[in-house]
Design an enzyme around this catalytic site. Structure first.
Site, mmCIF file in Angstrom:
data_model
loop_
_atom_site.group_PDB
_atom_site.id
_atom_site.type_symbol
_atom_site.label_atom_id
_atom_site.label_comp_id
_atom_site.label_asym_id
_atom_site.label_seq_id
_atom_site.Cartn_x
_atom_site.Cartn_y
_atom_site.Cartn_z
ATOM 1 N N THR A 49 1.526 1.673 7.809
ATOM 2 C CA THR A 49 1.737 0.926 9.237
ATOM 3 C C THR A 49 1.465 -0.779 8.356
ATOM 4 O OG1 THR A 49 -0.741 0.621 9.959
ATOM 5 C CG2 THR A 49 0.732 2.530 10.444
ATOM 6 N N ARG A 88 0.769 -1.532 0.222
ATOM 7 C CA ARG A 88 0.035 0.307 0.361
ATOM 8 C C ARG A 88 0.986 1.192 -0.098
ATOM 9 N NH1 ARG A 88 -4.723 1.214 3.848
ATOM 10 N NH2 ARG A 88 -6.093 2.353 2.137
ATOM 11 N N THR A 127 -4.057 -5.992 1.681
ATOM 12 C CA THR A 127 -3.234 -4.808 1.788
ATOM 13 C C THR A 127 -3.154 -4.690 2.544
ATOM 14 O OG1 THR A 127 -1.817 -3.149 0.905
ATOM 15 C CG2 THR A 127 -4.390 -2.672 0.935
ATOM 16 N N CYS A 128 -2.275 -3.747 3.321
ATOM 17 C CA CYS A 128 -1.807 -3.598 4.616
ATOM 18 C C CYS A 128 -2.392 -1.996 5.038
ATOM 19 C CB CYS A 128 -0.320 -3.268 4.821
ATOM 20 S SG CYS A 128 1.098 -4.310 5.255
ATOM 21 N N THR A 129 -3.187 -2.212 6.361
ATOM 22 C CA THR A 129 -3.752 -0.925 6.607
ATOM 23 C C THR A 129 -4.109 -0.205 8.146
ATOM 24 O OG1 THR A 129 -5.886 0.092 6.566
ATOM 25 C CG2 THR A 129 -5.513 -2.142 7.133
#
Length: 225
Positions: free
Chosen positions: A197, A124, A191-193
């Site tokens: 982070t 991301r 994806t990262c969130t």
């Protein structure tokens, strides 16, 4: 007394210089992480993407997979860039500005399979940040996968803005957490969130709406025009 004050002033001055230096180093690191890694990743993905298209032009009918990538993801809501899709979700793969399909902990189906869940991951932020705008996807939005000979048109039907990074059930062939109960032809983007982070995961689910054969001009489907 004056000498003591001078010593304190000297210590404060040195400490201030160290803070400035640390700030500069931190700023350079952030620039590297959020800008330069994108530049390097986009270059690598561009080279590999060109190689995939060259392979398609040189080959007759054959298997979907190639050593350089299996095709391209097009997601209008996230931007105009095409995203090369490769096998694997390890950092060595994803750091090259691509989306990778899962081989573990739950093996991904591929778009041409009669049923299953085509499960993908991408960064991301940094390293191409191909899923940076994943939060812009809404129900009904198209997700299009382009293979050598077929356009696979999916429609988003559910998003999960935050879940634990250990929630592998989102990758199941039938993603029940999305509300589905029967086998079908699904796609899952992960994806990262939150941004910048890797604490949690953002999930988007879609379902195959239709397929179109690629014509001689590679005319994109209506969703991409």
């Amino acid at each position: 007394m004056a000498r003591a004050r001078n010593r304190i002033a000297g210590v404060i001055s040195v400490f201030g210089e160290l803070l400035i230096t640390a700030g500069l180093v931190l700023g350079l690191f952030v620039a590297y992480s959020l800008w330069w890694t994108n530049v390097l990743a986009d270059r690598a993905a561009g080279r590999d993407g060109n190689q995939v298209r060259d392979n398609w032009a040189a080959q007759g009918p054959g298997a979907l997979d190639t050593k350089d990538g299996i095709g391209f993801l097009h997601v209008p809501a996230m931007g105009d860039d095409e995203i090369l899709v490769k096998k694997g979700t390890d950092s060595e793969t994803l750091n090259n500005g691509v989306a990778g399909y899962y081989t573990a902990p739950i093996k991904s189906a591929l778009p041409q399979d009669k049923q299953g869940n085509f499960t993908l991951a991408a960064h991301r932020d940094g390293h191409g940040a191909k899923f940076h705008n994943i939060h812009k996807l809404k129900s009904g939005d198209p997700i299009v996968f382009e293979s050598k000979d077929t356009w696979f048109v999916y429609k988003v039907y559910k998003t999960l803005p935050e879940t634990t990074k250990y929630n592998v059930d989102v990758l199941q062939p039938v993603p029940k957490e999305s509300g589905k109960k029967q086998p079908g032809r699904y796609i899952t983007l992960t994806t990262c969130t939150p941004m910048y982070t890797s604490d949690y995961r953002y999930i988007v689910w879609g379902e195959l709406s239709r397929t179109e054969k690629v014509d001689a001009n590679r005319t994109p489907p209506a969703e991409l025009r």
